[in-house]
Design a protein around this motif. Structure first.
Motif, short mmCIF file in Angstrom:
data_model
loop_
_atom_site.label_atom_id
_atom_site.label_comp_id
_atom_site.label_asym_id
_atom_site.label_seq_id
_atom_site.Cartn_x
_atom_site.Cartn_y
_atom_site.Cartn_z
N THR A 1 15.87 62.33 -0.25
CA THR A 1 17.18 62.47 0.62
C THR A 1 17.39 63.76 0.20
O THR A 1 16.96 64.34 -0.90
N ALA A 2 18.16 64.23 0.88
CA ALA A 2 19.21 65.60 0.79
C ALA A 2 20.37 65.58 1.44
O ALA A 2 20.59 64.93 2.68
N LYS A 3 21.19 66.51 1.09
CA LYS A 3 22.58 66.97 1.62
C LYS A 3 22.43 68.20 1.86
O LYS A 3 22.25 69.25 0.98
N LEU A 4 22.28 68.80 3.20
CA LEU A 4 21.83 70.21 3.60
C LEU A 4 23.12 70.83 4.44
O LEU A 4 23.96 70.01 4.92
N LYS A 5 22.95 71.96 4.44
CA LYS A 5 23.89 72.82 5.51
C LYS A 5 23.08 73.18 6.55
O LYS A 5 21.81 73.14 6.54
N VAL A 6 23.89 73.40 7.65
CA VAL A 6 23.35 73.63 9.15
C VAL A 6 22.74 74.92 8.89
O VAL A 6 23.24 75.90 8.08
N GLY A 7 21.31 75.19 9.30
CA GLY A 7 20.63 76.41 9.00
C GLY A 7 19.77 76.51 7.82
O GLY A 7 18.91 77.30 7.66
N ASP A 8 19.95 75.44 7.11
CA ASP A 8 18.90 75.28 5.88
C ASP A 8 17.61 74.96 6.70
O ASP A 8 17.56 74.21 7.82
N THR A 9 16.37 75.27 5.76
CA THR A 9 15.06 74.41 6.14
C THR A 9 14.52 73.47 5.10
O THR A 9 14.86 73.58 4.07
N VAL A 10 13.84 72.55 5.83
CA VAL A 10 13.13 71.62 5.07
C VAL A 10 11.78 71.78 5.23
O VAL A 10 11.08 71.91 6.34
N ARG A 11 10.85 72.05 4.14
CA ARG A 11 9.41 72.31 4.11
C ARG A 11 8.76 71.08 3.38
O ARG A 11 8.80 70.68 2.50
N PHE A 12 7.94 70.31 4.51
CA PHE A 12 7.30 68.86 3.91
C PHE A 12 5.71 69.45 3.73
O PHE A 12 5.39 70.07 4.30
N ILE A 13 5.49 69.36 2.34
CA ILE A 13 4.20 69.74 1.84
C ILE A 13 3.34 68.65 1.68
O ILE A 13 3.79 67.51 0.72
N GLY B 1 7.41 51.91 4.05
CA GLY B 1 8.55 52.63 3.53
C GLY B 1 8.54 53.85 3.57
O GLY B 1 9.61 54.61 3.00
N MET B 2 7.59 54.87 3.94
CA MET B 2 7.64 56.35 3.59
C MET B 2 8.45 56.88 4.41
O MET B 2 8.04 57.12 5.67
N ALA B 3 9.59 57.37 3.77
CA ALA B 3 10.81 57.83 5.00
C ALA B 3 11.64 58.92 4.09
O ALA B 3 11.67 58.98 2.90
N PHE B 4 12.11 59.96 4.75
CA PHE B 4 13.13 60.90 4.24
C PHE B 4 14.36 60.87 5.12
O PHE B 4 14.19 60.69 6.19
N VAL B 5 15.51 61.10 4.61
CA VAL B 5 16.69 60.96 5.33
C VAL B 5 17.60 62.41 4.67
O VAL B 5 17.41 62.40 3.53
N ALA B 6 18.16 63.10 5.52
CA ALA B 6 19.05 64.26 5.21
C ALA B 6 20.16 63.93 5.94
O ALA B 6 20.48 63.78 7.01
N LYS B 7 21.40 64.22 5.16
CA LYS B 7 22.83 64.53 6.01
C LYS B 7 22.93 65.83 6.07
O LYS B 7 22.91 66.73 4.96
N VAL B 8 23.20 66.59 7.20
CA VAL B 8 23.35 68.03 7.54
C VAL B 8 24.97 67.87 7.79
O VAL B 8 25.21 67.46 8.66
N GLY B 9 25.59 68.82 7.25
CA GLY B 9 27.02 68.97 7.26
C GLY B 9 27.74 67.59 7.00
O GLY B 9 27.40 67.15 5.96
N ASP B 10 28.47 67.17 7.51
CA ASP B 10 29.55 65.96 7.35
C ASP B 10 28.55 64.65 7.95
O ASP B 10 28.88 63.61 7.33
N GLY B 11 27.40 65.06 8.53
CA GLY B 11 26.63 63.99 9.11
C GLY B 11 27.32 63.13 10.11
O GLY B 11 26.78 62.13 10.59
N LYS B 12 28.58 63.28 10.46
CA LYS B 12 29.16 62.28 11.59
C LYS B 12 28.62 62.24 12.82
O LYS B 12 28.61 60.83 13.40
N PRO B 13 28.18 63.17 13.39
CA PRO B 13 27.77 63.28 14.52
C PRO B 13 27.04 61.98 15.27
O PRO B 13 27.05 61.43 16.22
N ASN B 14 25.83 61.39 14.47
CA ASN B 14 25.27 60.48 14.70
C ASN B 14 24.89 59.47 13.59
O ASN B 14 23.78 58.70 13.65
N ALA B 15 25.82 59.41 12.70
CA ALA B 15 25.70 58.38 11.75
C ALA B 15 25.66 57.03 11.93
O ALA B 15 24.98 56.14 11.55
#
Length: 148
Positions: free
Chosen positions: A45-57, A108-122
């Motif tokens: 999981t992660a809490k991110l800001k708009v404009g951040d980048t996620v790099r899946f390795i 169950g291999m999943a990752f979830v991030a909340k960007v900003g307040d996350g509300k638009p599609n929570a």
């Protein structure tokens, strides 16, 4: 003259750093075995800001990162990475972003991030969790609760 060149170089460097200071990069490993068990993204999981980048390795072979249907903000381009290849995603809109490894989704291999307040599609993201395979649903339910 040398002092002028060095001063100009320092100023250009400072401007370049200031231009990227607001954005961050999160590195997420795709693993056969991690702290949560088998077939995981780490962190999950992660809490991110708009404009951040996620790099899946792809630390271990046989994994990819792609969009989980229903767990994606409207207007954000969906992602479908190739097996064994690094995937880089810039999160450009606020909301909940869900990623899965297609070959290991049922495990169950999943990752979830909340960007900003996350509300638009929570609400949509939470509804999508209900349709996930059993093991994915279990992990995503806990992970979604952790980022609220």
């Amino acid at each position: 003259m040398l002092k002028s060149v060095l001063a100009a170089g320092a100023m250009i460097g400072a401007v370049a750093i200031a231009g990227t200071a607001g954005a961050a990069e999160l590195q997420v490993k795709m693993l056969n075995q991690g702290s949560q068990g088998m077939m995981v993204f780490e962190p999950a999981t992660a809490k991110l800001k708009v404009g951040d980048t996620v790099r899946f390795i792809p630390t271990d072979v046989g994994h990819n990162a792609e969009t989980i249907p229903g767990m994606w903000p409207a207007g954000a381009a969906p992602v479908k990475g190739l097996l064994g290849k690094e995937v880089v995603v810039k999160v450009a809109k606020p909301g909940v972003y869900g990623f899965k490894c297609a070959p290991h989704w049922a495990m169950g291999m999943a990752f979830v991030a909340k960007v900003g307040d996350g509300k638009p599609n929570a609400a949509e993201a939470e509804a999508a969790i209900a349709t996930a395979p059993s093991m994915a649903k279990k992990r995503l339910t806990a992970d979604f609760a952790a980022i609220k």
